[in-house]
Design a protein around this motif. Structure first.
Motif, PDB file in Angstrom:
ATOM      1  N   ASP A  12     -10.079  24.503  73.788  1.00  0.00           N
ATOM      2  CA  ASP A  12     -10.045  24.811  72.468  1.00  0.00           C
ATOM      3  C   ASP A  12      -9.098  23.906  71.649  1.00  0.00           C
ATOM      4  N   PHE A  13      -8.649  22.792  72.031  1.00  0.00           N
ATOM      5  CA  PHE A  13      -7.814  22.098  71.081  1.00  0.00           C
ATOM      6  C   PHE A  13      -8.164  20.549  70.971  1.00  0.00           C
ATOM      7  N   MET A  14      -8.053  19.901  72.107  1.00  0.00           N
ATOM      8  CA  MET A  14      -8.345  18.375  72.009  1.00  0.00           C
ATOM      9  C   MET A  14      -8.433  17.596  73.296  1.00  0.00           C
ATOM     10  N   ILE A  15      -9.018  16.539  73.246  1.00  0.00           N
ATOM     11  CA  ILE A  15      -8.986  15.698  74.376  1.00  0.00           C
ATOM     12  C   ILE A  15      -8.220  14.257  73.983  1.00  0.00           C
ATOM     13  N   GLN A  16      -7.275  13.744  74.556  1.00  0.00           N
ATOM     14  CA  GLN A  16      -6.464  12.491  74.371  1.00  0.00           C
ATOM     15  C   GLN A  16      -6.672  11.390  75.445  1.00  0.00           C
TER      16      GLN A  16
ATOM     17  N   LEU B 185      -9.104  14.196  55.455  1.00  0.00           N
ATOM     18  CA  LEU B 185     -10.008  14.328  56.703  1.00  0.00           C
ATOM     19  C   LEU B 185      -9.303  15.669  57.307  1.00  0.00           C
ATOM     20  N   HIS B 186      -9.997  16.496  57.531  1.00  0.00           N
ATOM     21  CA  HIS B 186      -9.607  18.028  58.054  1.00  0.00           C
ATOM     22  C   HIS B 186      -9.790  17.708  59.375  1.00  0.00           C
ATOM     23  N   HIS B 187      -8.990  17.860  60.190  1.00  0.00           N
ATOM     24  CA  HIS B 187      -8.856  18.069  61.735  1.00  0.00           C
ATOM     25  C   HIS B 187      -9.654  19.188  62.190  1.00  0.00           C
ATOM     26  N   GLY B 188     -10.928  19.277  61.939  1.00  0.00           N
ATOM     27  CA  GLY B 188     -12.101  20.038  62.496  1.00  0.00           C
ATOM     28  C   GLY B 188     -12.668  19.673  63.836  1.00  0.00           C
ATOM     29  N   GLU B 189     -13.267  20.389  64.469  1.00  0.00           N
ATOM     30  CA  GLU B 189     -13.829  19.818  65.524  1.00  0.00           C
ATOM     31  C   GLU B 189     -14.925  18.608  65.521  1.00  0.00           C
ATOM     32  N   GLY B 190     -14.477  17.803  66.442  1.00  0.00           N
ATOM     33  CA  GLY B 190     -15.203  16.463  66.397  1.00  0.00           C
ATOM     34  C   GLY B 190     -14.279  15.384  65.725  1.00  0.00           C
ATOM     35  N   VAL B 191     -13.456  15.897  65.124  1.00  0.00           N
ATOM     36  CA  VAL B 191     -12.551  14.736  64.388  1.00  0.00           C
ATOM     37  C   VAL B 191     -11.664  14.065  65.181  1.00  0.00           C
ATOM     38  N   ILE B 192     -11.627  12.672  65.179  1.00  0.00           N
ATOM     39  CA  ILE B 192     -10.850  11.686  65.891  1.00  0.00           C
ATOM     40  C   ILE B 192      -9.432  11.392  65.200  1.00  0.00           C
TER      41      ILE B 192
ATOM     42  N   GLN C 180      -3.406   5.222  71.352  1.00  0.00           N
ATOM     43  CA  GLN C 180      -3.784   6.544  71.958  1.00  0.00           C
ATOM     44  C   GLN C 180      -4.419   7.192  70.710  1.00  0.00           C
ATOM     45  N   PHE C 181      -5.460   8.001  71.084  1.00  0.00           N
ATOM     46  CA  PHE C 181      -6.129   8.763  70.190  1.00  0.00           C
ATOM     47  C   PHE C 181      -6.454  10.233  70.529  1.00  0.00           C
ATOM     48  N   PHE C 182      -7.052  11.167  69.921  1.00  0.00           N
ATOM     49  CA  PHE C 182      -7.492  12.445  70.329  1.00  0.00           C
ATOM     50  C   PHE C 182      -8.645  12.803  69.701  1.00  0.00           C
ATOM     51  N   ILE C 183      -9.321  13.560  69.969  1.00  0.00           N
ATOM     52  CA  ILE C 183     -10.662  14.110  69.534  1.00  0.00           C
ATOM     53  C   ILE C 183     -10.769  15.583  69.669  1.00  0.00           C
ATOM     54  N   CYS C 184     -10.776  16.146  68.415  1.00  0.00           N
ATOM     55  CA  CYS C 184     -10.487  17.688  68.384  1.00  0.00           C
ATOM     56  C   CYS C 184     -11.814  18.467  68.869  1.00  0.00           C
ATOM     57  N   SER C 185     -11.382  19.386  69.820  1.00  0.00           N
ATOM     58  CA  SER C 185     -12.439  20.221  70.208  1.00  0.00           C
ATOM     59  C   SER C 185     -12.824  21.720  69.635  1.00  0.00           C
ATOM     60  N   ALA C 186     -11.793  21.736  68.740  1.00  0.00           N
ATOM     61  CA  ALA C 186     -11.950  22.941  68.022  1.00  0.00           C
ATOM     62  C   ALA C 186     -11.143  22.876  66.522  1.00  0.00           C
ATOM     63  N   ASP C 187     -11.108  23.685  65.649  1.00  0.00           N
ATOM     64  CA  ASP C 187     -10.590  23.568  64.422  1.00  0.00           C
ATOM     65  C   ASP C 187      -9.006  23.419  64.645  1.00  0.00           C
ATOM     66  N   CYS C 188      -8.310  22.238  64.151  1.00  0.00           N
ATOM     67  CA  CYS C 188      -6.945  22.124  64.247  1.00  0.00           C
ATOM     68  C   CYS C 188      -6.171  21.819  62.931  1.00  0.00           C
ATOM     69  N   ALA C 189      -6.442  22.735  62.182  1.00  0.00           N
ATOM     70  CA  ALA C 189      -5.908  22.617  60.818  1.00  0.00           C
ATOM     71  C   ALA C 189      -4.465  22.431  60.646  1.00  0.00           C
ATOM     72  N   PHE C 190      -3.612  23.002  61.634  1.00  0.00           N
ATOM     73  CA  PHE C 190      -2.311  22.778  61.614  1.00  0.00           C
ATOM     74  C   PHE C 190      -1.713  21.171  61.939  1.00  0.00           C
ATOM     75  N   LEU C 191      -2.759  20.262  62.246  1.00  0.00           N
ATOM     76  CA  LEU C 191      -2.442  18.854  62.415  1.00  0.00           C
ATOM     77  C   LEU C 191      -2.660  18.014  60.950  1.00  0.00           C
ATOM     78  N   ASP C 192      -3.327  18.937  60.022  1.00  0.00           N
ATOM     79  CA  ASP C 192      -3.779  18.008  58.822  1.00  0.00           C
ATOM     80  C   ASP C 192      -2.348  17.775  58.063  1.00  0.00           C
ATOM     81  N   GLY C 193      -2.339  16.471  57.828  1.00  0.00           N
ATOM     82  CA  GLY C 193      -1.185  16.152  56.914  1.00  0.00           C
ATOM     83  C   GLY C 193      -0.159  15.349  57.913  1.00  0.00           C
ATOM     84  N   GLN C 194      -0.263  15.649  59.277  1.00  0.00           N
ATOM     85  CA  GLN C 194       0.726  15.067  60.185  1.00  0.00           C
ATOM     86  C   GLN C 194       0.131  13.971  61.020  1.00  0.00           C
TER      87      GLN C 194
END
Length: 182
Positions: free
Chosen positions: A62-66, A99-106, A120-134
């Motif tokens: 419910d967060f991401m894969i890196q 680009l909103h850090h929603g599910e599926g966003v790299i 290094q990259f990550f792909i969101c597996s859930a909505d991660c709005a708290f990452l937007d702008g960061q």
């Protein structure tokens, strides 16, 4: 459902495929109009076969894969290194990126230094709005099957090694990453 979530139609786009050693694939659209420096760097690394044999070294349900920086060595991981750092393309670093850090966003992973992203990259597996702008979001999964693969990887059992947490018990290895459309 999947297409209704994708509200933005991007005009400048490359397509890539992350091919896993277990035969599964993750198809992604990269948005050059959102993060041109990031996409250029990612495509350069793909052309150099940088990602071949690396693993998803951090997976959180419910967060991401890196991935993009470590090789699996049994239950341990070893850093690859060697990629140059780039400017972080996100709002808190003075760059517009809507680009909103929603599910599926790299997006690019980084340290606390805003211009420290490299490979290094990550792909969101859930909505991660708290990452937007960061963090520099720069693309999104292309289809439901790819998003399902991301979500399934995020749920694998994990362990800790030294000061790393959330390492998959069974390595999730990137066989290669290819450009399917430039």
């Amino acid at each position: 459902w999947y297409n209704s979530v994708r509200k933005h139609t991007r005009c400048i786009m490359s397509k890539i495929q992350i091919q896993l050693s277990d035969g599964r694939n993750i198809n992604l659209d990269l948005y050059e109009d959102v993060a041109p420096i990031t996409v250029k760097n990612f495509k350069k690394l793909i052309k150099e076969n940088f990602f071949d044999g690396l693993c998803f070294h951090r997976t959180i349900k419910d967060f991401m894969i890196q991935g993009g920086g470590f090789v699996a060595d049994g239950r341990a991981i070893k850093e690859k290194g060697g990629a140059d750092t780039i400017k972080g393309e996100f709002l808190s670093n003075g760059v517009k990126n809507d680009l909103h850090h929603g599910e599926g966003v790299i997006s690019m992973a980084r340290t606390n230094v805003k211009d420290s992203a490299s490979s290094q990259f990550f792909i969101c597996s859930a909505d991660c709005a708290f990452l937007d702008g960061q963090y520099a979001a720069f693309g999104k999964t292309s289809d439901e099957e790819s998003l399902a693969v991301v979500k399934s990887i995020s749920k694998v059992p994990t362990h800790s090694f030294m000061y790393f947490d959330d390492i998959p018990n069974e390595p999730v290895v990137i066989k290669t990453v290819i450009l399917t459309q430039e």
